[in-house]
Scaffold this motif. Structure first.
Motif, PDB file in Angstrom:
ATOM      1  N   VAL A 104       9.242 -10.026 -14.589  1.00  0.00           N
ATOM      2  CA  VAL A 104       9.232  -8.688 -15.174  1.00  0.00           C
ATOM      3  C   VAL A 104       8.439  -8.228 -14.047  1.00  0.00           C
ATOM      4  N   ALA A 105       7.353  -8.753 -13.612  1.00  0.00           N
ATOM      5  CA  ALA A 105       6.149  -8.338 -12.764  1.00  0.00           C
ATOM      6  C   ALA A 105       6.941  -7.998 -11.165  1.00  0.00           C
ATOM      7  N   TYR A 106       7.646  -9.052 -10.965  1.00  0.00           N
ATOM      8  CA  TYR A 106       8.121  -9.116  -9.533  1.00  0.00           C
ATOM      9  C   TYR A 106       9.326  -8.053  -9.401  1.00  0.00           C
ATOM     10  N   LEU A 107       9.931  -8.024 -10.617  1.00  0.00           N
ATOM     11  CA  LEU A 107      11.321  -6.750 -10.578  1.00  0.00           C
ATOM     12  C   LEU A 107      10.674  -5.372 -10.537  1.00  0.00           C
ATOM     13  N   LEU A 108       9.647  -5.454 -11.160  1.00  0.00           N
ATOM     14  CA  LEU A 108       8.727  -3.833 -11.349  1.00  0.00           C
ATOM     15  C   LEU A 108       8.379  -3.671  -9.736  1.00  0.00           C
ATOM     16  N   ALA A 109       7.652  -4.827  -8.967  1.00  0.00           N
ATOM     17  CA  ALA A 109       7.231  -4.559  -7.977  1.00  0.00           C
ATOM     18  C   ALA A 109       8.289  -4.268  -6.637  1.00  0.00           C
ATOM     19  N   GLN A 110       9.638  -4.785  -7.051  1.00  0.00           N
ATOM     20  CA  GLN A 110      10.710  -4.711  -5.980  1.00  0.00           C
ATOM     21  C   GLN A 110      11.194  -3.184  -6.303  1.00  0.00           C
ATOM     22  N   GLU A 111      11.288  -2.689  -7.483  1.00  0.00           N
ATOM     23  CA  GLU A 111      11.774  -1.547  -7.943  1.00  0.00           C
ATOM     24  C   GLU A 111      11.082  -0.179  -7.720  1.00  0.00           C
ATOM     25  N   ALA A 112       9.819  -0.489  -7.880  1.00  0.00           N
ATOM     26  CA  ALA A 112       8.818   0.585  -8.002  1.00  0.00           C
ATOM     27  C   ALA A 112       7.252   0.204  -7.231  1.00  0.00           C
ATOM     28  N   PRO A 113       7.396  -0.118  -5.975  1.00  0.00           N
ATOM     29  CA  PRO A 113       6.204  -0.633  -5.213  1.00  0.00           C
ATOM     30  C   PRO A 113       5.248   0.265  -5.047  1.00  0.00           C
ATOM     31  N   ASP A 114       5.292   1.612  -5.454  1.00  0.00           N
ATOM     32  CA  ASP A 114       4.342   2.595  -5.471  1.00  0.00           C
ATOM     33  C   ASP A 114       3.329   2.453  -6.507  1.00  0.00           C
TER      34      ASP A 114
END
Length: 256
Positions: A114-124
């Motif tokens: 979940v964390a890396y998908l968040l980082a991919q989708e919303a790196p800001d």
């Protein structure tokens, strides 16, 4: 110093949210593994909240876990209610609803996906990323057999386990293709040879994310639980660094 557990509406569902530390502290979001809940992080959260730079720590129960909603129990529910992308969107909505601009995000196993998908989708919205014993999203050959259901009442929705078993065998290829989108400093912590997670898959994650660091703590899959001191020894200095500090290559350290 567990300060509060409350219900938060995010992405159309209710999440249980556990918090520690001063409200003005730098925010850290902790995402638990499959079958656990946010209280799994209590020992780590208390340390981060009371450290030299006290942090505001948030640990939700992911959907289908603990006291959060279990949408898989609703009439007509499909496996898509437990898509990793849905958990990612819950997490992003939670960050927004809390009024957080950027947070350090630490994820273990399922929570790490979940964390890396968040980082991919919303790196800001992710300042720094820590992935604890998280395997690369590559198909298993042969496929892993379905997880056997334990007896008795469970603290999570079994439909969530069934859905995530399927996705583990056939992950979306875009998850792997988009690892290069993870632009924030990233620390990958591997559990070593006693982990049930194939360690070559954890190493592959560190090699795929630009500039990621790799630390191996020989603790098995539950690194933060079995070796909390070694876990914190890797995580706390990493979180304390300036945001622009990155490494050009993957490095490795083993704790025993």
């Amino acid at each position: 110093m567990h300060t509060e557990t409350r219900a938060v509406e995010a992405n159309g569902i209710t999440l249980a949210l556990h918090t520690w530390g001063p409200e003005e502290g730098p925010p850290v979001l902790l995402l638990h593994s499959r079958g656990a809940d946010g209280t799994d992080w209590t020992q780590i959260a208390e340390r981060l909240a009371a450290g030299p730079e006290p942090r505001r720590v948030y640990a939700p129960d992911l959907r289908g876990h603990g006291s959060s909603d279990w949408p898989g129990t609703e009439p007509g529910a499909t496996a898509e209610v437990y898509a990793y992308e849905a958990m990612r969107d819950d997490t992003r909505a939670l960050i927004t609803d809390l009024g957080i601009e950027r947070a350090d995000v630490i994820g273990h196993s399922l929570g790490g996906i979940v964390a890396y998908l968040l980082a991919q989708e919303a790196p800001d919205v992710v300042r720094r990323l820590v992935l604890e014993d998280v395997p690369a999203p590559l198909p298993f050959d042969p496929p892993r057999p379905p997880t056997e259901r334990p007896a008795g009442q469970l603290p999570f929705d079994w439909a969530m386990t069934e859905a995530t078993d399927v996705r583990a065998n056939l992950p979306d290829p875009m998850w792997w293709d988009h690892m290069g989108r993870i632009t924030m400093p990233t620390l990958v912590i591997a559990g070593g040879p006693t982990s049930g997670i194939p360690q070559d898959r954890v190493v592959a994650v560190a090699e795929r994310i630009p500039g990621a660091r790799l630390v191996t703590v020989d603790a098995g899959h539950l690194v933060h639980e079995n070796r909390p001191e070694e876990f914190l020894a890797a995580v706390e200095p990493f979180l304390a660094e300036r945001s622009d500090v990155r490494t050009a290559t993957v490095t490795s350290r083993t704790s025993s």
